[in-house]
Design an enzyme around this catalytic site. Structure first.
Site, PDB file in Angstrom:
ATOM      1  CB  SER A 691       1.845 -24.980-106.789  1.00  0.00           C
ATOM      2  OG  SER A 691       0.697 -25.779-106.694  1.00  0.00           O
ATOM      3  CE  LYS A 734      -0.100 -28.063-103.200  1.00  0.00           C
ATOM      4  NZ  LYS A 734       0.656 -27.016-103.888  1.00  0.00           N
TER       5      LYS A 734
END
Length: 832
Positions: A691, A734
């Site tokens: 990612s 995150k």
């Protein structure tokens, strides 16, 4: 009526029955003609009827009540056919009741109720016996049959008065014989009343014969049962006698009495265990073997140990579930902070269990990083349900026999851990926790994970067979809870049998709540101090969370709090005062210098630097990915201890930027005349994951175009060669990392918008979320152009997301997350 307590009255000869008489309802007997019997009278209405009869011709009409429990019967409650009787004797009793002796005279039927108060007076019609419809020969046959049946009944144990037997033998009239037999058998009232109402004497006698036939069958069966019971009793007495003789012989031979006592004790314990039939047969078989063995043989010890396991297992003992949903919810909320998804699942189980008594126990799998409370949650579930709690750890287990047990042929054989846990619980429906199910090993001794397939399958564990016991044990009522740090290492077939519930790491706010509600009170109690001795302020707790711990759970947080409490306890014990207040200014005096320093915020927009977000076991972190260009021949250099996946992402990002050279105003010749160097700081920490693609592409685009990136913005997402942005995992961690770094905008793949339902609302406050589909959208938001910054879309809740697809194995059969990485660009579990 005279005042004498007792009257002797002789019945007159040639009595004529009048048409009107007082009525005496009787409850538990049917009076027949020529029948003499005593009656106890206590009801006022009945006493007045007797007084009226004695004041007149001493005759009274006796009719039976239909229902015995009616105290004040109405005409509807009384049979119409009864017997006219004459009172022969009367006696007053001390309790104001009257005892009378009456003799039946003739059968009659109630025609009309003339009087109902103070007693019943009725008009009656005499019911004479009709002429028999049968021939004299047939009548004689029926009478002989009835007399033989009476003799048969007496031989089967029915007690009749000897005088009655003499009268029955000498009776020659069918009607008189039928009345005499029916009145002396002690039959039910409704059966006797039905016989009284039959006018034809032969028909009445046949009815009595049928009744006698049924009575003979009942008495025969009763005699048979008694004979069997007596035979069993005789057999038991005989066995007892023989055992006593055997004991005496053994005593003479010098064998100890303890041997016989042990066998007797085992026999009693086997009976008390209430084993299933199949198990009971095996236990009795082994007991007989033990009884015949010499006590000093090795096999005797093996059988004795086996029987001890059999009688100590909870075959039929179970604890009662606490099905009060409010009480269970209170227990779960008191013991654990947040974890609403898990609590809701347990309350759902309780609700179904309350509506359906028999149901299979669920098999839950709690997956999450260390220290988030998976094991303690199992204890709270057992406490809420009111069940016993058993925990076994499967970490490092490599032998299949640990689960299924050893066969009794081995020396030192024992049952497996399942059966050992059931014995420890003492009930057949405990909460059974299998800890560290993802760390089960495998070698030449078998695969324990495969052995767990039977244990954790509701369709198979109804008859789980342990190799040591050799008999089936029912595990359907057990509530199994397994725990794991990672879901991927679990055998796929085993994973399919469990309901996976993910428990992610705690946010800073959640850790603060846990510390204030649970950790600090517990440590105060364990160190012998109270709130009067120390006050740990909220800013100090936050600083401990951010500067002294880096974890998903709260174990290290509790250790640091315990460290503070120890130092305070020492000062209190030394008499240096009390009432210590701990805040960020003096925290370092107790815990020393900070162990972790949060990543510093960028002071200004910089060229070639992009802020990425990474999932870590500690709950998420910020990565500043740097890219710089220099004179060279177009070579790409990657540093920062990157894994293969991130290296491939960097190459894909470079290819994307080269394909967008015109839109980014990049000189095409730069790619052949300049070298590109991409670096991810903290190079000693391995990094991998799929990612970081859009972050690398943004840093490369900024380096080649000279356009700076926004310092208040972070991003996460994978990139394809065509510029599509793919979804990521670990969204909660995150966003938490971005919030800790004081960033205001986060770029996310649009396909992750649905995952916002799982994010606590307080995490989204103060952060704008920009959802993108392509890398072109990322460039427009991330790079500063002419001082304009495209607005970011606010977070909107979306429907729950389907399960995220995990990365495929690499060509060598190794997963990317099996690298020793502790920082991951995506939420792929890592091992340090």
């Amino acid at each position: 009526m005279t005042d004498l307590n007792e009257q002797d009255i002789q019945p007159p000869q040639n009595i004529e029955v009048p048409s009107q008489l007082p009525l005496l309802p009787v409850r538990d007997i049917v009076v027949f003609p020529y029948m003499v019997l005593p009656l106890f009278v206590g009801r006022d209405m009945s006493i007045k009827a007797i007084e009226a009869a004695l004041a007149g011709n001493r005759m009274i009409f006796l009719a039976t009540q239909k229902a015995l429990d009616v105290e004040n019967p109405t005409p509807k409650d009384i049979h119409t056919v009864g017997t006219v009787g004459i009172i022969m004797r009367m006696l007053k009793l001390p309790d104001e009741r009257i005892k009378i002796l009456v003799q039946g005279i003739a059968k009659a039927k109630i025609n009309k109720y003339i009087q109902t108060d103070p007693y019943y007076s009725v008009r009656i019609d005499k019911v004479p016996d009709t002429k028999p419809a049968a021939t004299p020969l047939e009548a004689e046959a029926v009478m002989r049959t009835v007399k033989e049946q009476i003799e048969r009944i007496v031989s089967l144990g029915k007690v009749l008065i000897p005088d009655v037997m003499v009268v029955i033998e000498n009776l020659e009239e069918p009607g008189r014989l039928a009345d005499m037999v029916a009145s002396n058998l002690g039959l039910k009232v409704d059966i006797t009343q039905a016989a009284l109402e039959i006018a034809d004497p032969i028909q009445r006698l046949r009815q009595v014969s049928d009744i006698l036939g049924k009575e003979i069958e009942v008495l025969s069966m009763q005699q048979k049962i008694q004979a069997q019971a007596k035979g069993e009793m005789d057999k038991t007495q005989r066995e007892y006698f023989l055992r006593e003789q055997l004991k005496a012989i053994q005593k003479e031979l010098g064998e100890l009495d303890e041997r016989a006592e042990e066998i007797t004790e085992f026999r009693k314990r086997i009976k008390d265990a209430k084993m299933p039939e199949k198990v009971l047969k095996e236990a009795e078989k082994q007991l007989k073997r033990l009884e015949k063995m010499h006590p000093d043989t090795a096999e005797s010890a093996t059988v004795r140990t086996y029987l001890e396991w059999m009688v100590e297992l909870p075959w039929s003992k179970r604890s009662k579930d606490n099905l009060e949903l409010k009480a269970a919810a209170k227990v779960l909320n008191e013991d654990h902070y947040d974890l609403e998804k898990v609590k809701e699942r347990i309350l759902e189980y309780l609700a179904v269990r309350k509506l359906k008594e028999k149901m299979k126990g669920p098999i839950l799998c709690f997956v999450g990083p260390p220290g988030v409370g998976k094991t303690s949650l199992g204890k709270s579930i057992a406490k809420a349900l009111g069940r016993e709690f058993v925990r076994i750890s499967l970490g490092g287990v490599r032998d299949e026999a640990e689960i299924r047990g050893h066969r009794r042929t081995y020396v030192g054989a024992l049952p497996g851990r399942m059966i050992q846990g059931m014995k420890q619980a003492g009930t057949s429906n405990p909460v059974f926790m299998l800890d560290e199910v993802d760390k089960v090993g495998m070698d030449f001794r078998g695969d324990p994970s495969a052995a767990l397939l039977e244990v954790l399958d509701p369709e198979q564990n109804t008859a789980f067979t342990d190799h040591y016991l050799g008999v089936p044990f029912d595990l359907t009522e057990v509530m199994f809870i397994t725990t794991a740090n990672l879901i991927d290492p679990i055998l796929p077939a085993l994973r399919d049998r469990m309901e996976v519930i993910e428990i992610p790491g705690y946010t800073e706010e959640e850790k603060l709540g846990i510390a204030q509600r649970y950790l600090i009170p517990r440590q105060l109690d364990e160190h012998g101090i109270t709130n009067k001795h120390v006050q740990l302020t909220e800013p100090a707790i936050r600083q401990i969370i951010s500067h002294y711990t880096r974890e998903a759970g709260v174990r290290n947080l509790e250790r640091e709090i315990a460290n503070v409490m120890r130092k305070v306890a020492k000062k209190v014990a030394e008499g240096k005062g009390q009432g210590f207040s701990i805040d960020p200014s003096n925290l370092n005096k107790y815990l020393g210098v900070s162990k972790y320093v949060p990543e510093a915020e960028l002071e200004q927009d910089e060229t070639g630097v992009a802020t990425g977000l990474a999932w870590t076991e500690a709950g998420g972190d910020v990565l500043y990915i740097e890219a710089t260009v220099m004179k060279g021949k177009g070579q790409l250099t990657l540093t920062g201890h990157l894994g293969d996946v991130m290296k491939e992402s960097a190459q894909a990002a470079l290819s994307y930027v080269r394909s967008r050279e015109k839109s980014l105003n990049i000189d095409p010749s730069m790619f052949s005349r300049q070298d590109l160097h991409i670096h991810v700081p903290a190079g000693a920490i391995p990094k991998d994951g799929p990612s970081a693609g859009i972050t690398m592409a943004t840093a490369i685009a900024s380096a080649f175009s000279g356009i700076p990136t926004r310092r208040d913005l972070a991003m996460t997402g994978e990139i394809t060669l065509r510029g599509r942005v793919l979804p990521i995992g670990g969204l909660k961690e995150k966003i938490l990392a971005a919030k800790r770094a004081k960033l205001t905008t986060v770029i996310l793949p649009r396909r992750n918008k649905k995952d916002l339902e799982e994010i606590p609302k307080h995490l989204l406050k103060g952060i704008q979320l920009a959802f993108v589909d392509t890398m072109d959208d990322v460039i427009k938001i991330a790079l500063r152009r002419r001082g304009k910054t495209p607005p970011a879309s606010k977070a909107q809740p979306a429907p729950p997301a389907p399960a995220r697809i995990r990365p495929l194995r690499s060509g060598k059969g190794r997963r990317s997350h099996e690298l020793p990485a502790t920082v991951m660009a995506d939420r792929i579990p890592a091992r340090a």
